[in-house]
Design an enzyme around this catalytic site. Sequence first.
Site, PDB file in Angstrom:
ATOM      1  N   HIS A 286     -22.645  -4.084 -11.551  1.00  0.00           N
ATOM      2  CA  HIS A 286     -21.483  -4.977 -11.473  1.00  0.00           C
ATOM      3  C   HIS A 286     -21.887  -6.421 -11.778  1.00  0.00           C
ATOM      4  CE1 HIS A 286     -20.111  -1.696  -8.636  1.00  0.00           C
ATOM      5  NE2 HIS A 286     -19.048  -1.812  -9.403  1.00  0.00           N
TER       6      HIS A 286
ATOM      7  N   TYR B  90     -18.059  -2.814  -3.726  1.00  0.00           N
ATOM      8  CA  TYR B  90     -19.368  -2.341  -3.263  1.00  0.00           C
ATOM      9  C   TYR B  90     -20.399  -2.567  -4.374  1.00  0.00           C
ATOM     10  CZ  TYR B  90     -22.284  -0.223   0.260  1.00  0.00           C
ATOM     11  OH  TYR B  90     -23.241  -0.035   1.233  1.00  0.00           O
TER      12      TYR B  90
END
Length: 283
Positions: free
Chosen positions: A37, A32
Amino acid sequence: MQILTDPRTLQQTCLRWRADGQHTVLVPTMGYYHSGHESLMSYARSVGDKVVVSLFVNPTQFGPGEDLAAYPRDLERDAALAEANGADILFTPQPADMFPAGHATWIEVPSLAGTLCGVSRPTHFRGVCTVVMKLFQLAMPRTAVFGQKDWQQLAIIRRMARDLNVPVDVVGRPIVREQDGLAMSSRNIYLSTEERAQAPNIHHGLALGRALVQGGERDAAAVAEAMRRYWRESLPLAQEDYISIVHPETLEPLARITDAALCAVAFRLGKARLIDNMLLAGE
């Protein structure tokens, strides 16, 4: 980019890379993806010859009543983002691939795992350490990249790698924040509109603490109490899990703030448990 699900196939691929002298970088994730990230993947791409991104919602690091079933998932979107950020392999195993029937070995770092998040999540870091070590064995990276938002996790993994002579450079990368200061997290999706409006005050309270230290305050209890007062007023919907000023490497509580100090906090805000931290002193 290859998408692999089989641990043995990943290991064989990475063995070939290592035999060819390639520098493999591992980015362990639970998916997700957000800009935090992406920053880890981008860094990995900048320092390595090959980048392995693992996407595994690890059931062994969730406790009873936690959000394993509800944890957000979007594999198609995540795969597109991993590829766009330079991943060579996206490793997406199933729980039975990583923890088959009869699995009986666990890794723990009790001196670091029993504090902060470990108080309310007593089995969490056992699951984290074990899955990360398995990923190290499968991907055989020279470098592994983690976000500093999970500072305790980073400290534990560094200690695990050092104590077990694991030849992996464990790199921590800075927290990526929304424009209003909220630390990016996959769990931010749980926040209601009103909760989301209050959530940036977690960061603002940490900044208040750092300003006090920069202004000369050295009593850790006084700094913590000033932050706590701010949060009582600015986070009326939140429930404090912990507010701790610790040494950034040992995670031991500090009475006096000298050369190195970290404030780590956790709050429950509606369905979300949000963590954040900031260095109050030191680099």
